[in-house]
Design a protein around this motif. Structure first.
Motif, PDB file in Angstrom:
ATOM      1  N   SER A 669      14.510   5.389  19.706  1.00  0.00           N
ATOM      2  CA  SER A 669      13.977   3.935  19.490  1.00  0.00           C
ATOM      3  C   SER A 669      13.800   4.279  17.820  1.00  0.00           C
ATOM      4  N   LYS A 670      13.312   5.317  17.580  1.00  0.00           N
ATOM      5  CA  LYS A 670      12.614   5.298  16.193  1.00  0.00           C
ATOM      6  C   LYS A 670      13.643   5.719  15.045  1.00  0.00           C
ATOM      7  N   ALA A 671      15.097   5.717  15.561  1.00  0.00           N
ATOM      8  CA  ALA A 671      15.994   6.022  14.422  1.00  0.00           C
ATOM      9  C   ALA A 671      15.867   4.520  13.283  1.00  0.00           C
ATOM     10  N   ILE A 672      15.959   4.904  11.985  1.00  0.00           N
ATOM     11  CA  ILE A 672      15.858   3.870  11.171  1.00  0.00           C
ATOM     12  C   ILE A 672      17.330   3.411  10.696  1.00  0.00           C
ATOM     13  N   MET A 673      17.839   2.325  11.071  1.00  0.00           N
ATOM     14  CA  MET A 673      19.345   1.865  10.974  1.00  0.00           C
ATOM     15  C   MET A 673      19.188   1.205   9.503  1.00  0.00           C
ATOM     16  N   ALA A 674      20.318   1.644   8.872  1.00  0.00           N
ATOM     17  CA  ALA A 674      20.568   0.964   7.573  1.00  0.00           C
ATOM     18  C   ALA A 674      21.012  -0.571   7.698  1.00  0.00           C
ATOM     19  N   ASP A 675      21.716  -0.798   8.987  1.00  0.00           N
ATOM     20  CA  ASP A 675      22.172  -2.390   9.079  1.00  0.00           C
ATOM     21  C   ASP A 675      21.311  -3.031  10.009  1.00  0.00           C
ATOM     22  N   GLN A 676      19.874  -2.790   9.964  1.00  0.00           N
ATOM     23  CA  GLN A 676      19.013  -3.408  10.988  1.00  0.00           C
ATOM     24  C   GLN A 676      18.732  -4.901  10.783  1.00  0.00           C
ATOM     25  N   LEU A 677      19.080  -5.268   9.415  1.00  0.00           N
ATOM     26  CA  LEU A 677      18.561  -6.513   8.940  1.00  0.00           C
ATOM     27  C   LEU A 677      19.879  -7.513   8.916  1.00  0.00           C
ATOM     28  N   CYS A 678      20.871  -6.941   9.468  1.00  0.00           N
ATOM     29  CA  CYS A 678      22.204  -7.775   9.542  1.00  0.00           C
ATOM     30  C   CYS A 678      21.998  -9.141   9.870  1.00  0.00           C
ATOM     31  N   GLY A 679      21.366  -9.588  10.919  1.00  0.00           N
ATOM     32  CA  GLY A 679      21.282 -10.899  11.046  1.00  0.00           C
ATOM     33  C   GLY A 679      20.559 -11.927   9.968  1.00  0.00           C
ATOM     34  N   HIS A 680      19.476 -11.238   9.579  1.00  0.00           N
ATOM     35  CA  HIS A 680      19.062 -11.817   8.424  1.00  0.00           C
ATOM     36  C   HIS A 680      19.993 -12.083   7.017  1.00  0.00           C
ATOM     37  N   TRP A 681      20.823 -11.043   6.834  1.00  0.00           N
ATOM     38  CA  TRP A 681      21.617 -10.934   5.681  1.00  0.00           C
ATOM     39  C   TRP A 681      22.709 -12.220   5.931  1.00  0.00           C
ATOM     40  N   TYR A 682      23.042 -12.458   7.310  1.00  0.00           N
ATOM     41  CA  TYR A 682      23.752 -13.664   7.487  1.00  0.00           C
ATOM     42  C   TYR A 682      23.311 -15.017   7.299  1.00  0.00           C
ATOM     43  N   LEU A 683      22.058 -14.893   7.744  1.00  0.00           N
ATOM     44  CA  LEU A 683      21.398 -16.347   7.294  1.00  0.00           C
ATOM     45  C   LEU A 683      21.118 -16.528   5.841  1.00  0.00           C
ATOM     46  N   MET A 684      20.927 -15.312   5.170  1.00  0.00           N
ATOM     47  CA  MET A 684      20.740 -15.597   3.654  1.00  0.00           C
ATOM     48  C   MET A 684      22.178 -15.971   3.047  1.00  0.00           C
ATOM     49  N   SER A 685      23.283 -15.307   3.758  1.00  0.00           N
ATOM     50  CA  SER A 685      24.628 -15.571   3.031  1.00  0.00           C
ATOM     51  C   SER A 685      25.120 -16.888   3.248  1.00  0.00           C
ATOM     52  N   SER A 686      24.459 -17.722   4.441  1.00  0.00           N
ATOM     53  CA  SER A 686      24.916 -19.000   4.727  1.00  0.00           C
ATOM     54  C   SER A 686      24.055 -20.097   3.950  1.00  0.00           C
ATOM     55  N   GLY A 687      23.357 -19.492   2.999  1.00  0.00           N
ATOM     56  CA  GLY A 687      22.712 -20.489   2.152  1.00  0.00           C
ATOM     57  C   GLY A 687      21.059 -20.959   2.550  1.00  0.00           C
ATOM     58  N   ILE A 688      20.975 -20.352   3.792  1.00  0.00           N
ATOM     59  CA  ILE A 688      19.617 -21.005   4.319  1.00  0.00           C
ATOM     60  C   ILE A 688      18.574 -19.983   4.139  1.00  0.00           C
ATOM     61  N   LYS A 689      17.728 -20.155   3.310  1.00  0.00           N
ATOM     62  CA  LYS A 689      16.603 -19.061   3.005  1.00  0.00           C
ATOM     63  C   LYS A 689      15.489 -19.567   4.012  1.00  0.00           C
ATOM     64  N   THR A 690      15.516 -18.666   4.937  1.00  0.00           N
ATOM     65  CA  THR A 690      14.334 -18.885   5.746  1.00  0.00           C
ATOM     66  C   THR A 690      13.746 -17.566   6.372  1.00  0.00           C
ATOM     67  N   TYR A 691      12.427 -17.713   6.219  1.00  0.00           N
ATOM     68  CA  TYR A 691      11.774 -16.431   7.116  1.00  0.00           C
ATOM     69  C   TYR A 691      11.188 -16.684   8.315  1.00  0.00           C
ATOM     70  N   ASP A 692      11.757 -17.898   9.124  1.00  0.00           N
ATOM     71  CA  ASP A 692      11.262 -18.465  10.115  1.00  0.00           C
ATOM     72  C   ASP A 692      11.827 -17.309  11.446  1.00  0.00           C
ATOM     73  N   ILE A 693      12.601 -16.600  11.025  1.00  0.00           N
ATOM     74  CA  ILE A 693      12.994 -15.713  12.114  1.00  0.00           C
ATOM     75  C   ILE A 693      12.726 -14.563  11.848  1.00  0.00           C
ATOM     76  N   PHE A 694      12.898 -13.930  10.711  1.00  0.00           N
ATOM     77  CA  PHE A 694      12.448 -12.647  10.492  1.00  0.00           C
ATOM     78  C   PHE A 694      11.445 -12.778   9.378  1.00  0.00           C
ATOM     79  N   PRO A 695       9.978 -12.603   9.697  1.00  0.00           N
ATOM     80  CA  PRO A 695       9.069 -12.822   8.776  1.00  0.00           C
ATOM     81  C   PRO A 695       9.171 -11.747   7.329  1.00  0.00           C
ATOM     82  N   GLU A 696       8.884 -12.768   6.160  1.00  0.00           N
ATOM     83  CA  GLU A 696       9.172 -12.237   4.771  1.00  0.00           C
ATOM     84  C   GLU A 696       8.880 -10.840   4.688  1.00  0.00           C
ATOM     85  N   ASP A 697       7.492 -10.369   5.094  1.00  0.00           N
ATOM     86  CA  ASP A 697       6.822  -9.304   4.647  1.00  0.00           C
ATOM     87  C   ASP A 697       7.603  -8.142   5.437  1.00  0.00           C
TER      88      ASP A 697
END
Ligand code: NAG
Ligand code: NAG
Ligand code: NAG
Ligand code: NAG
Length: 815
Positions: A669-697
């Motif tokens: 479980s402790k592996a650090i995956m380069a692609d772990q924020l893939c879902g967040h990347w797609y929200l940003m790509s959709s023009g929706i800037k939100t940290y409602d799902i993944f907190p900004e910090d």
């Protein structure tokens, strides 16, 4: 030419500063192959898969079917490629930076990595007394046939520039009083669906006299039948000379297996230029006959009849344009190549398809119309390509490597085994009125030139940014196909090579892995991928929702494309309901099955994973917004409720203070995956800037952790992001955790740019890119690189995700 053009203000033809720049005798400093051998533990665990694969391989061979992933004959990079020619979805012909014609994809979806010796440009220069002072091939690659044809140019004085979809070669022949420049132009133009589908390229030769005496220069263009494949022998070929409107040349009729193929070599007619033609020469001979004709007269001998009546099984033709240029003057010779393969079919379907360009030009007698059209319009193409690229090339804040990379990676849109097809009457009947396929047809491209599955959807998820940004209607047409596939069921039982179990080829209410293989029946017989039961994959369904969301919202978040959402919504709703069944403990999160049930198809995920869990959260968010836009308030409530529960569970289970855990397994479980924020990347790509799902910090902290470990700890930060790091080391748990995925690195860089980590973003992608350049992987970008020596899957779809870096950059500078 350049200086004059600049003075005239014609910037569109000037050789750009960016792109692939090499001399014609260039040798790449480093070579990589596909012979990576994983560590023994991994091999051991893969033995059953390898064993089943070999059986599948032999069985397919026996049945005459090309396997979709050929690991037995994996192709090492050739280090020869340059910008391919042709528009989108009409068949492609590759070109090497040394001037070769190579890598043919004229049999739909099937690549033939042949370099054809007889396909050449030849120059003949005569002095003021009409004595020949130079005759040479305008290429420098080593040939094995046509032994009297010689390359006498000095590769060190010739320069190639490749900036897709155009290329330039400059030949400094000043020793003979001439400077030659060839502009190679293919019709690939964003948002232009009428020109971008055309099977042609124009070669504009600028002949500049750089001495103080007259020169007579001939540029000959020769081409042979077929694609250099010895099996092209099902029929005979013939040729014909033509003069048509503003052009003249030679047509060569031939066959690729059972598919009719016609080539036209043409010259634009001009009073200063005399054109001669050769209707036949034997490409297997030493070539001395045509060579000496050109050498003596600067032209081919007069032909007696305009139709070559003998039929040959193998033949070549040529045209030659001769022009006399006074001291310090220049002249232009315009040549073109058109290939016309209007109708195609596939082995296991009886259906035939017409290519999209036949909408405009028809299937019969179209070739000469395309010749004329190309000569009349190529200047407009150049102008529009220039306008498209200019914004990026002139942006002084962008690094130079990126300017070349962005456009060069786009080669895969046309050179990805691409199909762009017209609907037939039967298909038209099944479609509702506002279906974009009625106007724009059907679009499909391969996962990789070696991974011959169309529209592999887990990968297209990354690559689709290139289509969405430049040809959004093609992306929509692809999505409409996908929507139709969701309900499709294919009951055929297939053996899955990884699990060894048997499953239904396509279950209803799921997004397919791919739209089929060119060696079966693509666009009907979906799921050609043989490794896993993809109907249970944990990423595909979320990826369908997210692409729909991005397509509808990205260009104007306040004003999304409601019609499109309406048409996709039911399919989205269905697959989300289906996916929800994978939430066994009802915390709102879907669980992986302890097998590689997602795009990392040999990297096991167990329980909740950062990758699939993150995609799922973003998909739920998208569903809520789309439901709201359609006024479906009950649905909106439903998705919001699940999301509210799920995001709390996700943070609690996965966030560890520095990054999101890889999954919920005990040892991994402790592996650090380069692609772990893939879902967040797609929200940003959709023009929706939100940290409602993944907190900004958390997003920012995770990105910093990835940068520190997956990027900086790996090859001194010069190779992009390795997929997995565990306890400060590269994660060797699977063959894929040790890889750098080119497309994922671009996506990660985009995420960094969205989060204001501009320098880190460009450094991450730039390091990887420069490593690729060293290895000669231009126009051959693989799926994966290893720390050293090796790579996997040349010419792959995923790196088209570089266009999401562009979207992120535009978002950043518009703030
Ligand atoms: C075309 O060329 C190939 C070799 O490239 C040759 O074997 C074949 O017989 C030719 N025939 C036709 C009809 O295209
Ligand atoms: C090429 O072949 C022809 C006949 O096939 C022969 O006469 C000629 O000498 C050959 N030329 C060279 C340069 O090998
Ligand atoms: C080239 O020079 C000759 C005389 O040397 C002249 O007759 C001819 O018009 C010139 N051609 C062009 C295109 O300038
Ligand atoms: C210098 C340059 O721009 N080269 C790139 C062109 O695009 C290909 C895409 O395949 C890259 O791999 C090259 O590195």
């Amino acid at each position: 030419m350049n200086q004059e053009d600049k003075a005239e203000g014609n910037l569109s033809t000037v050789i750009p500063k960016y792109g692939l720049k090499v001399k014609l005798d260039h040798k790449y400093p480093e070579k990589r192959d596909q012979k990576y051998i994983p560590r023994i533990g991994v091999v051991w665990s893969m033995l059953p898969l390898i064993f089943r694969y070999l059986i599948y391989y032999l069985k397919s061979k026996w049945n005459g079917i090309k396997v979709v992933m050929d690991y037995v004959n994996a192709r090492d990079p050739q280090q020869i490629y340059g910008v391919p020619i042709g528009g989108i979805g009409c068949g492609t012909i590759g070109r090497g930076f040394r001037g070769e014609f190579c890598r043919f994809q004229l049999r739909p979806g099937i690549y033939e990595w042949n370099t054809v010796d007889a396909d050449q440009f030849i120059v003949t220069i005569k002095d003021e007394n009409q004595a020949t002072i130079l005759q040479s091939l305008l290429s420098t690659f080593p040939k094995s046939s046509l032994s009297s044809w010689k390359s006498r140019i000095d590769g060190d004085k010739c320069h190639y520039t490749g900036l897709y979809p155009r290329a330039w070669i400059e030949y400094d022949l000043s020793d003979y009083g001439v400077y030659l420049t060839c502009r190679q132009i293919s019709p690939v133009i964003p948002n232009d669906y009428a020109n971008s589908c055309l099977p042609c390229a124009v070669f504009v030769w600028n002949v500049k006299n750089v001495c103080n005496a007259q020169r007579t220069v001939t540029i000959a263009f020769t081409f042979k039948n077929g694609t250099g494949n010895p099996s092209d022998n099902k029929a005979t070929c013939s040729s014909k000379s033509f003069v048509y409107e503003n052009s003249e040349g030679v047509i060569l009729y031939n066959n690729l297996d059972t598919i009719q193929c016609t080539y036209a070599l043409s010259a634009k007619t001009k009073s200063e230029i005399s054109v001669s033609k050769c209707l036949y020469f034997d490409p297997k001979s030493n070539g001395s006959e045509v060579w000496s004709q050109l050498e003596q007269n600067g032209e081919f001998d007069k032909i007696k009849k305009s139709v070559h009546e003998d039929f040959y099984c193998e033949m070549a033709v040529g045209i030659a344009s001769k022009v006399t240029v006074n001291a310090s003057q220049s002249e232009e010779i315009e040549l073109s190549l058109v290939w016309h393969i209007p109708t195609i079919s596939f082995p296991s379907s009886k259906k035939t398809y017409n290519r999209y360009y036949t909408k405009q030009f028809g299937t019969d007698n179209a070739i000469l119309k395309i010749v004329v059209y190309a000569f009349n319009n190529y200047k407009m193409w150049e102008q529009r390509i220039y306008e498209w690229q200019r914004k990026v090339l002139e942006d002084s804040k962008l690094p130079d490597w990126y300017k070349g990379a962005l456009f060069n990676e786009t080669y895969y849109i046309s050179d990805g085994g691409t199909l762009w097809l017209l609907l037939d009457d039967e298909e038209l009947k099944t479609m509702s009125e506002n279906d974009p396929r009625i106007e724009y047809g059907r679009f499909a491209y391969l996962e990789g030139q070696e991974y011959i599955m169309y529209n592999s959807y887990d990968v297209h998820f990354y690559a689709s940014h290139a289509l969405h940004k430049n040809w959004p209607m093609l992306q929509k047409c692809l999505q409409y196909d996908l929507k139709d596939f969701v309900s499709l069921e294919i009951k055929e039982n297939v053996k899955e090579l990884y699990e060894g179990t048997t499953c239904e080829r396509k279950k209803a209410n799921s997004v397919p892995h791919d739209a089929g293989s060119p060696s079966e029946g693509p666009l009907t017989l979906v799921n050609a991928y043989p490794i896993h039961d993809v109907s249970t994959w944990r990423d595909l369904n979320s990826k369908f929702v997210l692409q729909t969301f991005r397509d509808a919202f990205a260009s104007s978040p306040e004003n999304p494309d409601i019609d499109y959402i309406k048409n996709m919504y039911d399919a989205c709703f269905t697959v989300v309901q289906k996916t929800l069944k994978n939430d066994v403990d009802e915390d709102g999160l879907i669980k992986n099955q302890g097998i590689p049930d997602q795009t990392y198809d040999s990297w096991v995920m167990t329980g909740v994973s950062a990758y699939c869990g993150g995609l799922w959260l973003s998909a739920l968010y998208g569903m809520g917004i789309m439901a709201e836009k359609l006024g479906k308030l009950d649905d909106k409530k439903l998705f919001e409720n699940i999301l509210n529960k799920a995001k709390v569970a996700f943070e609690k289970k996965m966030w560890n203070g520095r990054y999101y855990n890889f999954d919920c397994s005990t040892d991994h479980s402790k592996a650090i995956m380069a692609d772990q924020l893939c879902g967040h990347w797609y929200l940003m790509s959709s023009g929706i800037k939100t940290y409602d799902i993944f907190p900004e910090d958390h997003v920012k902290t995770a990105l910093k952790t990835i940068y520190k470990s997956n990027v900086e700890l790996f090859c001194y930060g010069n190779m992009g992001a390795v997929n997995g790091i565990i306890e400060g080391q590269v994660d060797t748990a699977s063959v894929q955790s040790v890889e750098v995925w080119t497309g994922v690195t671009y996506a990660l860089a985009a995420t960094m740019i969205y989060e204001g980590m501009i320098e880190e973003g460009f450094k991450t992608a730039g390091g990887m890119y420069n490593s690729m350049i060293r290895c000669g992987l231009a126009f051959d970008t693989p799926e994966a690189l290893y720390a050293e020596k090796h790579m996997r899957a040349v010419a792959y779809m995923r790196p088209l995700s570089i266009w999401s870096m562009q979207a992120a950059w535009e978002n950043y500078i518009s703030r």
